[in-house]
Design a protein around this motif. Structure first.
Motif, PDB file in Angstrom:
ATOM      1  N   ILE A 150      34.396  21.707   1.291  1.00  0.00           N
ATOM      2  CA  ILE A 150      34.100  21.231   2.637  1.00  0.00           C
ATOM      3  C   ILE A 150      33.830  19.729   2.674  1.00  0.00           C
ATOM      4  O   ILE A 150      34.376  19.005   3.518  1.00  0.00           O
ATOM      5  CB  ILE A 150      32.914  22.013   3.234  1.00  0.00           C
ATOM      6  CG1 ILE A 150      33.345  23.467   3.494  1.00  0.00           C
ATOM      7  CG2 ILE A 150      32.413  21.361   4.535  1.00  0.00           C
ATOM      8  CD1 ILE A 150      32.236  24.368   3.968  1.00  0.00           C
ATOM      9  N   HIS A 195      28.994  28.371   6.527  1.00  0.00           N
ATOM     10  CA  HIS A 195      28.685  27.177   5.720  1.00  0.00           C
ATOM     11  C   HIS A 195      28.079  26.078   6.601  1.00  0.00           C
ATOM     12  O   HIS A 195      28.405  24.907   6.449  1.00  0.00           O
ATOM     13  CB  HIS A 195      29.958  26.665   5.032  1.00  0.00           C
ATOM     14  CG  HIS A 195      30.591  27.665   4.118  1.00  0.00           C
ATOM     15  ND1 HIS A 195      30.212  27.837   2.803  1.00  0.00           N
ATOM     16  CD2 HIS A 195      31.576  28.576   4.343  1.00  0.00           C
ATOM     17  CE1 HIS A 195      30.935  28.792   2.246  1.00  0.00           C
ATOM     18  NE2 HIS A 195      31.766  29.266   3.156  1.00  0.00           N
ATOM     19  N   LEU A 245      34.130  29.761   9.153  1.00  0.00           N
ATOM     20  CA  LEU A 245      33.774  28.743   8.164  1.00  0.00           C
ATOM     21  C   LEU A 245      32.528  27.990   8.606  1.00  0.00           C
ATOM     22  O   LEU A 245      31.620  27.732   7.802  1.00  0.00           O
ATOM     23  CB  LEU A 245      34.937  27.764   7.967  1.00  0.00           C
ATOM     24  CG  LEU A 245      34.700  26.626   6.974  1.00  0.00           C
ATOM     25  CD1 LEU A 245      34.582  27.162   5.549  1.00  0.00           C
ATOM     26  CD2 LEU A 245      35.822  25.588   7.058  1.00  0.00           C
ATOM     27  N   ASP A 261      37.478  26.305  11.773  1.00  0.00           N
ATOM     28  CA  ASP A 261      37.487  27.756  11.883  1.00  0.00           C
ATOM     29  C   ASP A 261      36.051  28.221  12.131  1.00  0.00           C
ATOM     30  O   ASP A 261      35.116  27.808  11.435  1.00  0.00           O
ATOM     31  CB  ASP A 261      38.031  28.371  10.594  1.00  0.00           C
ATOM     32  CG  ASP A 261      37.957  29.888  10.606  1.00  0.00           C
ATOM     33  OD1 ASP A 261      38.883  30.522  11.141  1.00  0.00           O
ATOM     34  OD2 ASP A 261      36.968  30.431  10.081  1.00  0.00           O
TER      35      ASP A 261
END
Length: 264
Positions: A15, A40, A36, A33
């Motif tokens: 990331i 995270h 995601l 997304d």
């Protein structure tokens, strides 16, 4: 107007490295997304703080459509969308992109007989949008309702279709996302549709007429960007496309340069 991007296969997986890549490439924002982002969140916050590249919006990352034929799946999708909105609130994101459905049914391909009536379609989508309108109000975000072309969805295909849901239900936190690729198929003229719906357009997706990278097809991006400028659009232009060519990464960067030039 600023230019953002969704993820591409050649972007780094990590990331923080991904955000550094976006910064170095010259993108102004990232449409992430939704899953995601939720899974995270802290790492995304750190990447944003380090690079200054904002998360603009979320697209995907939920299971179940707002117009889903299966009620349980529709409700599960809405719950996941709310989680994404709550995560967007924490990172200052504008909102989430939602079509009525994608790939669920089309009148243009067999069997051509929908398992639900058009009245049933409208009831399901309306119920979902009323729920999301409230969730967006509570999180200070926006729902970006996306018309898809007739081969990918049978419920909302034009900007006018999306507009009708917003107006009929007096939705305060739902705007239209205009996608040039879908518009190229469904609208009589892209610039005219942009102008007619200028008061409700809150986000834009970019791809050329064949869904590949901007500048590789026949859409007149400069003409439509000029229309957006005249109408006072100040939101993001986010690339959502496939990439073809011997060197996809180089082609994608070339597309970014093409779009920046078209904005001048």
């Amino acid at each position: 107007m600023k230019i953002g991007t969704q993820n591409q296969a050649f972007f780094p997986e990590d990331i923080k490295e991904k955000f550094r890549y976006l910064q170095e490439a010259g993108f102004d924002g990232f449409e992430i997304d939704g899953k995601l982002l939720v899974d995270h969140l802290d790492e995304v916050k750190e990447a944003m703080a380090e690079t200054g590249v904002p998360v603009t919006t979320a697209c995907g990352g939920y299971n179940g459509w707002i117009g889903d034929f299966i009620e349980e799946r529709r409700e599960n999708g809405l719950a996941e969308m709310r989680q994404i909105l709550e995560a967007l609130q924490q990172v200052g994101g504008k909102g989430i992109v939602v079509p009525a459905a994608w790939g669920m049914f089309t009148y243009r391909l067999p069997p051509m007989q929908s398992p639900r009536s058009q009245a049933g379609d409208r009831k399901a989508v309306t119920k979902s949008l009323l729920y999301l309108d409230k969730a967006a109000e509570e999180t200070g975000t926006t729902i970006f309702l996306e018309p898809l072309n007739r081969y990918q969805d049978h419920m909302i295909n034009t900007l006018a279709d999306a507009r009708s849901y917003i107006e009929e239900n007096q939705l305060k936190n739902v705007k239209i996302i205009a996608d040039f690729y879908h518009m190229n198929i469904e609208e009589d003229e892209i610039s005219e549709a942009l102008h007619e719906n200028r008061d409700l357009i809150g986000h834009i997706h970019l791809a050329d007429n064949h869904r590949y990278q901007p500048g590789s097809g026949s859409i007149d991006f400069k003409k439509h960007f000029d229309r957006l400028k005249q109408d006072g659009y100040e939101g993001f232009l986010t690339i959502e496309c496939r990439v073809r060519g011997n060197d996809p990464e180089a082609e994608y960067k070339r597309a970014l340069a093409f779009l920046k030039e078209s904005l001048r």
